[in-house]
Write a protein that holds these residues in place. Structure first.
Motif, short mmCIF file in Angstrom:
data_model
loop_
_atom_site.label_atom_id
_atom_site.label_comp_id
_atom_site.label_asym_id
_atom_site.label_seq_id
_atom_site.Cartn_x
_atom_site.Cartn_y
_atom_site.Cartn_z
N ASN A 13 43.67 43.33 41.43
CA ASN A 13 42.13 42.84 42.23
C ASN A 13 43.34 41.58 43.19
O ASN A 13 41.86 41.73 44.30
N LEU A 34 40.17 48.87 36.54
CA LEU A 34 39.10 48.39 35.38
C LEU A 34 39.90 47.32 34.92
O LEU A 34 40.34 46.63 34.93
N ASN A 35 38.71 46.34 35.24
CA ASN A 35 38.99 44.60 34.35
C ASN A 35 37.29 43.54 34.26
O ASN A 35 36.62 44.91 33.60
N ARG A 36 38.16 42.34 33.73
CA ARG A 36 36.78 42.35 32.60
C ARG A 36 35.30 41.92 33.55
O ARG A 36 34.46 41.77 33.34
N GLY A 37 35.68 42.26 34.58
CA GLY A 37 34.26 42.33 35.57
C GLY A 37 34.03 41.15 36.49
O GLY A 37 32.94 40.56 37.01
N SER A 38 35.27 39.99 36.56
CA SER A 38 35.37 38.78 36.51
C SER A 38 35.09 38.41 38.78
O SER A 38 34.81 37.82 38.89
N HIS A 47 34.47 51.56 39.92
CA HIS A 47 34.57 50.37 39.06
C HIS A 47 33.88 50.19 36.87
O HIS A 47 33.26 50.89 37.09
N VAL A 49 34.43 48.01 33.86
CA VAL A 49 34.34 47.02 33.60
C VAL A 49 34.52 46.99 31.88
O VAL A 49 34.23 47.81 31.32
N ASP A 51 36.76 44.57 28.39
CA ASP A 51 38.16 43.98 27.64
C ASP A 51 39.08 44.42 27.33
O ASP A 51 39.25 45.20 25.87
N ALA A 61 34.78 52.64 27.73
CA ALA A 61 34.87 52.13 28.98
C ALA A 61 34.71 53.58 30.04
O ALA A 61 34.63 53.63 30.72
#
Length: 304
Positions: A13, A34-38, A47, A49, A51, A61
């Motif tokens: 990001n 895809l990420n941890r949502g932070s 998007h 979310v 781990d 996910a």
């Protein structure tokens, strides 16, 4: 008209990752991030979310989704690579790992290092090392990437490539602080610590590595590939360009035999041979073409 591709970007990001996503969207590809949502994903993408260290979370996910290409920007350890290999086997036509020049940390050669100098199939993998310890991981960044590559290469049916990225410069969003370190010392006339024998290294501009990754998404080669602009840079050359952007800046070098040295100061040869990527069709620029621009972007016109 080219068919839109389904591309998953894991992480990415910021910095050259966000530039890659912009290029994919501009080309009409359907992008999932895809990420941890932070942090929020950029507009125009799907998007997810999860781990990525948790195989069940990652699998849940993704659901039944499949992709033409997966670009993994945040795989740092063999444990993460093992999960990714299991989860994405059969889900993607191509898996692109952003690796690093740091995989060559044990190689010391006058000639630029080639991909064959670190064969992933010859790298020992140790999943029991404390890869979850942030301090250990920071101190073993290159080794983590070496072993991640080795895990992916161990399955000949897994279609991966590892892009070994040179040191990245440029952009007003450079978050590393490495160029700022030099600027502050030059501005104050304080010594810049370098080794007694300070070797040059390979670099690449932030826009060029985004171009390279976008290009790699559309290719079909496998295995490691070096991504570096033409031409080595010494610490002295880099500092001279930084000093040119700082009114009345004065560059002073302090040679040290032992102890910590400045960023981009190397006690061993750190250059990469980019001829494989060149043969495959990517056209690199020369560091001298973009270095003044990179410094101006990061430091600002007045030396920041």
């Amino acid at each position: 008209m080219r068919k839109a591709r389904e591309v998953l970007v894991i992480g990415g990001n910021r910095y050259f990752g966000k530039r890659l996503i912009a290029r994919l969207l501009a080309a009409g590809d359907r992008v999932t991030v895809l990420n941890r949502g932070s942090s929020a994903a950029p507009p125009g993408v799907v998007h997810l979310v999860a781990d990525r260290n948790d195989e069940k979370s990652l699998t849940a996910a993704l659901g039944a989704r499949t992709f033409d290409v997966v670009v993994d920007q945040v795989c740092y350890t063999p444990r993460q690579a093992r999960i990714a290999r299991r989860v994405f086997a059969g889900r993607t036509r191509r898996y692109v790992l952003t690796s690093t020049v740091e995989v060559y940390e044990y190689e010391d050669s006058v000639a630029p290092v080639r991909e064959s100098d670190v064969d992933p199939l010859s790298v020992a993998v140790n999943l029991e090392l404390p890869w979850d310890d942030p301090e250990f991981l920071e101190n073993h960044y290159g080794e983590g990437k070496r072993q991640a590559e080795a895990v992916l290469a161990a399955d000949p049916a897994f279609p991966y490539t590892a892009v070994r990225v040179a040191h990245v410069l440029g952009g007003d969003d450079d978050f590393t602080g490495r160029m700022a370190h030099y600027a502050s010392r030059i501005r104050a006339g304080e010594p810049i610590a370098v080794p007694m024998v300070n070797h040059p290294a390979t670099y690449i501009h932030v826009e060029e590595i985004a171009d390279f990754l976008f290009w790699a998404v559309g290719q079909d080669f496998t295995g490691p590939v070096n991504a570096a602009s033409h031409g080595l840079l010494t610490t002295e050359e880099l500092c001279a360009e930084i000093a040119a952007h700082i009114p009345h800046g004065r560059t002073v070098f302090g040679r040290v035999e032992v102890g910590e040295v400045s960023p981009f100061a190397f006690t061993r040869a750190y250059g990469m041979d980019n001829s494989r990527a060149t043969r495959l069709g990517f056209r690199f620029t020369h560091t001298r073409q973009w270095l003044p621009k990179a410094v101006a972007e990061t430091l600002g016109k007045d030396g920041g």
